[in-house]
Design a protein around this motif. Structure first.
Motif, PDB file in Angstrom:
ATOM      1  N   SER A   1       3.846   0.728   2.662  1.00  0.00           N
ATOM      2  CA  SER A   1       3.928  -0.479   3.476  1.00  0.00           C
ATOM      3  C   SER A   1       3.875  -1.706   2.583  1.00  0.00           C
ATOM      4  O   SER A   1       3.056  -1.761   1.658  1.00  0.00           O
ATOM      5  CB  SER A   1       2.763  -0.523   4.476  1.00  0.00           C
ATOM      6  OG  SER A   1       2.725  -1.773   5.153  1.00  0.00           O
TER       7      SER A   1
ATOM      8  N   GLN B   1       0.830  -1.204   0.000  1.00  0.00           N
ATOM      9  CA  GLN B   1       0.000   0.000   0.000  1.00  0.00           C
ATOM     10  C   GLN B   1       0.863   1.253   0.000  1.00  0.00           C
ATOM     11  O   GLN B   1       1.940   1.278   0.606  1.00  0.00           O
ATOM     12  CB  GLN B   1      -0.913   0.041   1.243  1.00  0.00           C
ATOM     13  CG  GLN B   1      -2.030  -0.973   1.226  1.00  0.00           C
ATOM     14  CD  GLN B   1      -2.883  -0.900   2.484  1.00  0.00           C
ATOM     15  OE1 GLN B   1      -2.385  -0.672   3.580  1.00  0.00           O
ATOM     16  NE2 GLN B   1      -4.180  -1.111   2.326  1.00  0.00           N
TER      17      GLN B   1
ATOM     18  N   VAL C   1       0.778   5.105   1.339  1.00  0.00           N
ATOM     19  CA  VAL C   1       0.114   5.849   2.403  1.00  0.00           C
ATOM     20  C   VAL C   1       0.269   7.330   2.087  1.00  0.00           C
ATOM     21  O   VAL C   1       1.388   7.838   1.977  1.00  0.00           O
ATOM     22  CB  VAL C   1       0.721   5.524   3.774  1.00  0.00           C
ATOM     23  CG1 VAL C   1       0.003   6.286   4.877  1.00  0.00           C
ATOM     24  CG2 VAL C   1       0.679   4.020   4.035  1.00  0.00           C
TER      25      VAL C   1
ATOM     26  N   GLN D   1      -9.769   5.037   3.526  1.00  0.00           N
ATOM     27  CA  GLN D   1      -9.483   6.442   3.783  1.00  0.00           C
ATOM     28  C   GLN D   1     -10.101   6.809   5.124  1.00  0.00           C
ATOM     29  O   GLN D   1     -11.247   6.457   5.403  1.00  0.00           O
ATOM     30  CB  GLN D   1      -9.989   7.340   2.662  1.00  0.00           C
ATOM     31  CG  GLN D   1     -11.468   7.290   2.397  1.00  0.00           C
ATOM     32  CD  GLN D   1     -11.891   8.298   1.336  1.00  0.00           C
ATOM     33  OE1 GLN D   1     -11.132   9.179   0.936  1.00  0.00           O
ATOM     34  NE2 GLN D   1     -13.130   8.186   0.872  1.00  0.00           N
TER      35      GLN D   1
ATOM     36  N   ARG E   1      -5.090   8.326   3.090  1.00  0.00           N
ATOM     37  CA  ARG E   1      -5.559   7.307   2.159  1.00  0.00           C
ATOM     38  C   ARG E   1      -4.536   6.184   2.031  1.00  0.00           C
ATOM     39  O   ARG E   1      -3.335   6.434   1.918  1.00  0.00           O
ATOM     40  CB  ARG E   1      -5.835   7.910   0.781  1.00  0.00           C
ATOM     41  CG  ARG E   1      -7.151   8.671   0.695  1.00  0.00           C
ATOM     42  CD  ARG E   1      -7.437   9.157  -0.708  1.00  0.00           C
ATOM     43  NE  ARG E   1      -8.841   9.571  -0.856  1.00  0.00           N
ATOM     44  CZ  ARG E   1      -9.371  10.064  -1.947  1.00  0.00           C
ATOM     45  NH1 ARG E   1      -8.612  10.207  -3.043  1.00  0.00           N
ATOM     46  NH2 ARG E   1     -10.629  10.421  -2.004  1.00  0.00           N
ATOM     47  N   LEU E   2      -5.034   4.948   2.029  1.00  0.00           N
ATOM     48  CA  LEU E   2      -4.231   3.753   1.788  1.00  0.00           C
ATOM     49  C   LEU E   2      -4.591   3.243   0.402  1.00  0.00           C
ATOM     50  O   LEU E   2      -5.737   2.857   0.152  1.00  0.00           O
ATOM     51  CB  LEU E   2      -4.524   2.695   2.857  1.00  0.00           C
ATOM     52  CG  LEU E   2      -4.452   3.172   4.321  1.00  0.00           C
ATOM     53  CD1 LEU E   2      -4.809   2.037   5.273  1.00  0.00           C
ATOM     54  CD2 LEU E   2      -3.077   3.737   4.631  1.00  0.00           C
TER      55      LEU E   2
ATOM     56  N   LEU F   1       0.984   2.126  11.539  1.00  0.00           N
ATOM     57  CA  LEU F   1       0.962   3.452  10.943  1.00  0.00           C
ATOM     58  C   LEU F   1       1.014   4.522  12.030  1.00  0.00           C
ATOM     59  O   LEU F   1       0.337   4.414  13.048  1.00  0.00           O
ATOM     60  CB  LEU F   1      -0.290   3.643  10.083  1.00  0.00           C
ATOM     61  CG  LEU F   1      -0.353   4.945   9.272  1.00  0.00           C
ATOM     62  CD1 LEU F   1      -1.017   4.707   7.925  1.00  0.00           C
ATOM     63  CD2 LEU F   1      -1.120   6.038  10.018  1.00  0.00           C
TER      64      LEU F   1
ATOM     65  N   GLN G   1      -0.630  -4.972   4.159  1.00  0.00           N
ATOM     66  CA  GLN G   1      -1.858  -4.196   4.230  1.00  0.00           C
ATOM     67  C   GLN G   1      -2.073  -3.671   5.645  1.00  0.00           C
ATOM     68  O   GLN G   1      -1.940  -4.404   6.631  1.00  0.00           O
ATOM     69  CB  GLN G   1      -3.047  -5.041   3.805  1.00  0.00           C
ATOM     70  CG  GLN G   1      -4.330  -4.248   3.639  1.00  0.00           C
ATOM     71  CD  GLN G   1      -5.438  -5.054   3.001  1.00  0.00           C
ATOM     72  OE1 GLN G   1      -5.657  -6.214   3.368  1.00  0.00           O
ATOM     73  NE2 GLN G   1      -6.133  -4.478   2.048  1.00  0.00           N
ATOM     74  N   LEU G   2      -2.421  -2.411   5.741  1.00  0.00           N
ATOM     75  CA  LEU G   2      -2.738  -1.777   7.014  1.00  0.00           C
ATOM     76  C   LEU G   2      -4.251  -1.825   7.192  1.00  0.00           C
ATOM     77  O   LEU G   2      -4.994  -1.210   6.427  1.00  0.00           O
ATOM     78  CB  LEU G   2      -2.226  -0.339   7.032  1.00  0.00           C
ATOM     79  CG  LEU G   2      -0.709  -0.189   6.819  1.00  0.00           C
ATOM     80  CD1 LEU G   2      -0.328   1.273   6.620  1.00  0.00           C
ATOM     81  CD2 LEU G   2       0.062  -0.791   7.991  1.00  0.00           C
TER      82      LEU G   2
END
Length: 491
Positions: A328, A23, A25, A49, A37-38, A76, A331-332
Motif C-alpha cells: 500500500s 507499507q 502487507v 501485526q 504484518r504491515l 485491506l 499507511q493502513l
C-alpha cells in the motif's frame, strides 16, 4: 597524532525512495496463526501485526489492498486459507475498523479463498474479487467490499477443473475499468486469462496466453498493475508449487516483458506475487514471497526490472510456511493484536502439531529411480484441527480427510525426497502431496500423471450434479493421466 582525511568511494545502490507511509502487507500461509504484518519497506520495521481471524485458525491468510469505500484511502482485505470457511474480512484503512465480513462461497467449502481488489465497474470504488481455493471449481465472484453484496460471478475455466483459481485485477486497456486476471490452481496448466465484467453474470474474455511451458501443471499466482507508467496494467505471474520460483511480467497481449527467478532456482514451493505503487513515480513495484517450505523472504522489484531493490523477511526465518504479499502507498491504520494473544496462538499451534503423525522414515531409493524434493503434508485427525474459530464444521466423509496417510492437506509440512515411482499417490485437487499407499501402479512425471487411487467421498461444494460430486472413478481422462480441461465424472 594527526590523521589525514581521505575520501572513500561508496558502493552504488539503486534503491528506490519509498513513500513515507508505504507499507508491505505480508500474510502468513497455512500452519501459522492467521497473522498479518504491515512493514515499512524503507526501515523494515513492523508497523503493525494483527490476527485477521480467530487465534485458533491455522489455515493461512491471503491479502489484498484497495480503496473499497471510495474515500481515497486504501483498505485491506483478508481471506481465509484452507480448513476454514470461505471467509472474507474487509478492514477500513483509515480507522482499522472491520467494514464487512462475508462468505465468498458456500459455508461448507473449506478449500480457502484467493482474493484481489480492483475497480471493475469504474465507479471509483474497488470491488473485492475472489477465487475458490483448491478442491473448488474455477468460480470467480465479485463483491461490494463495504456490504459483502455479490455483484458478479463466473467460471474462469471449465467447471470440471477442481484446482481452484487465483485472481488479480488491473486496468489492462486504460479505460478506467479493471479487468479480472486469473490463473489456475495446482493441477492446471499455465493458462492466464483476463475478463471484463459487463453484468452480474456476463464476463467476457479479453485476452489469454500460456505464461510458462504448457506441460507445467503447478498452477500460477497472478497480480496486475502499471509497471511501465503508460496508464495500463501489466500482468505478473509466479509459478506454483513444483516449478522453480519463476516470475514473469507480460503485456496484456501476452508478450513477455521480463522474467526472472525470485529465489534459488532449485526451490520448489512456488512464488506468490503482488503489485503496488510504493514510490510515487506512477510505476508499480512487483512484490514476491515464497510458498510453503520457504522462509518468508519478501523481495521488491521496480517496474519490469529483474533485480530486487529491497529484500526483507516478513516473519522469522525459522518459520517456513510461506506467505502472501501485497502493498500500500498509504499507511493502513490497523492496530496490533496484543503480543500475549499472538503468543497464545503460537502455543496452540505447537499443541496442535503434537496431534500430527511424524514424517515417515526415509526409504532407500530403488535403482534407476529419480528422486525429487517436494513438500509433503502428513495426516491429522479431522477433529484435531482447530478451525472452528470461523464457525464451521466439516462436510467431508470419512476416508477423504480423516483416513491415515490418504489425503491430509493441513498437517505439518516437511521436505522429503520423493521417488518418481509407482508407489506414490498423487492428489489432483490442488495440492502436491504424496503418500506411499493407495497408489495406482502407474507413473508420475511433471505435467502428465496417472492419478491413481481416488476417494469416492469427495465433496462437491458447488453441487453441480452427480457428474461432478461423489465420483467413484477418479479425475482423469481415458488415457490414464490428469488433464484439467476435461474429465471429472462417473464416466
Amino acid at each position: 597524532m594527526a590523521r589525514a582525511l581521505r575520501l572513500e568511494q561508496l558502493e552504488y545502490r539503486d534503491v528506490p525512495a519509498f513513500l513515507t507511509d508505504a507499507q508491505l502487507v505480508v500474510g502468513a500461509d497455512a500452519l501459522s496463526p492467521p497473522l498479518v504484518r504491515l512493514i515499512d519497506p524503507a526501515t523494515q520495521a513492523v508497523d503493525s501485526q494483527f490476527l485477521a481471524f480467530d487465534s485458533n485458525f491455522f489455515g493461512g491468510v491471503r491479502v489484498a489492498v484497495g480503496d473499497v469505500t471510495g474515500d481515497g484511502h486504501r483498505d485491506l482485505v483478508a481471506a481465509a486459507g484452507p480448513s476454514g470457511g470461505p471467509v472474507v474480512k474487509v478492514f477500513d484503512g483509515k480507522t482499522g475498523a472491520v467494514l464487512s465480513t462475508f462468505f465468498a462461497y458456500a459455508p461448507s467449502f473449506t478449500g480457502g479463498v484467493n482474493v484481489a481488489v480492483a475497480d471493475v465497474d469504474g465507479d471509483g470504488r474497488d470491488e473485492v474479487i475472489t477465487g475458490a481455493g483448491g478442491g473448488g471449481g474455477p468460480q470467480v465472484n465479485v463483491f461490494d467490499g463495504t456490504t459483502g453484496a455479490e455483484k458478479g460471478a463466473f467460471f474462469a475455466y471449465d467447471p470440471s477443473v477442481r484446482g481452484g483459481v487465483r485472481v488479480a485485477g488491473g486496468d489492462l486497456t486504460g479505460d478506467g475499468k479493471a479487468e479480472i486476471v486469473v490463473g489456475p490452481g495446482f493441477g492446471g496448466g499455465p493458462d492466464v486469462r483476463a475478463f471484463q465484467l459487463h453484468g452480474p453474470n456476463d464476463a467476457r474474455a479479453v485476452t489469454g496466453f500460456f505464461a510458462l511451458d504448457p506441460s507445467f501443471t503447478g498452477g500460477l499466482y497472478v497480480a496486475a498493475g502499471d509497471l511501465t507508467g503508460d496508464g495500463k496494467a501489466e500482468i505478473v505471474v509466479g509459478a506454483g508449487s513444483g516449478g522453480g520460483p519463476q516470475v514473469g511480467v507480460f503485456a496484456a497481449d501476452g508478450s513477455r516483458l521480463s522474467t526472472y527467478f525470485a529465489y534459488a532456482a532449485d526451490f520448489q514451493g512456488g512464488v506468490r506475487v503482488g503489485v503496488a505503487e510504493l514510490t510515487g513515480d506512477a510505476v508499480g513495484e512487483v512484490i514476491t514471497s515464497p510458498g510453503p517450505t520457504g522462509a518468508a523472504q519478501v523481495n521488491v522489484y521496480e517496474g519490469t526490472s529483474a533485480t530486487a531493490t529491497t529484500a526483507l523477511f516478513g516473519f522469522p526465518t525459522d518459520q517456513v510456511m510461506g506467505a502472501f504479499v501485497t502493498g500500500s502507498p498509504q499507511q493502513l491504520a490497523i492496530p496490533s493484536t496484543p503480543q500475549q494473544t499472538i503468543d497464545a496462538s503460537y502455543t496452540a499451534l505447537e499443541a496442535f502439531k503434537q496431534t500430527v503423525q511424524p514424517p515417515p522414515a526415509p526409504q532407500p531409493t530403488p535403482p534407476g529411480v529419480v528422486v525429487v524434493p517436494v513438500p509433503v503434508y502428513d495426516y491429522y485427525p479431522w477433529w484435531a484441527f482447530p478451525g472452528f474459530g470461523l464457525g464451521l464444521g466439516y462436510g467431508f466423509g470419512m476416508g477423504f480427510y480423516d483416513a491415515p496417510g490418504l489425503y491430509a492437506p493441513y498437517g505439518i509440512p516437511y521436505a522429503v525426497d520423493v521417488p518418481v515411482a509407482a508407489d506414490y499417490y498423487y492428489d489432483p485437487f490442488g495440492f502436491d502431496y504424496y503418500e506411499p499407499m493407495y497408489a495406482d501402479p502407474g507413473y508420475y512425471d511433471p505435467g502428465y500423471i496417472d492419478p491413481g487411487y481416488y476417494d469416492p467421498g469427495y465433496y462437491d461444494p458447488y453441487g453441480y450434479s452427480a457428474d461432478y460430486g461423489y465420483s467413484d472413478y477418479g479425475y482423469s481422462d481415458y488415457g490414464g493421466y490428469y488433464d484439467p480441461g476435461f474429465y471429472y465424472s462417473d464416466f
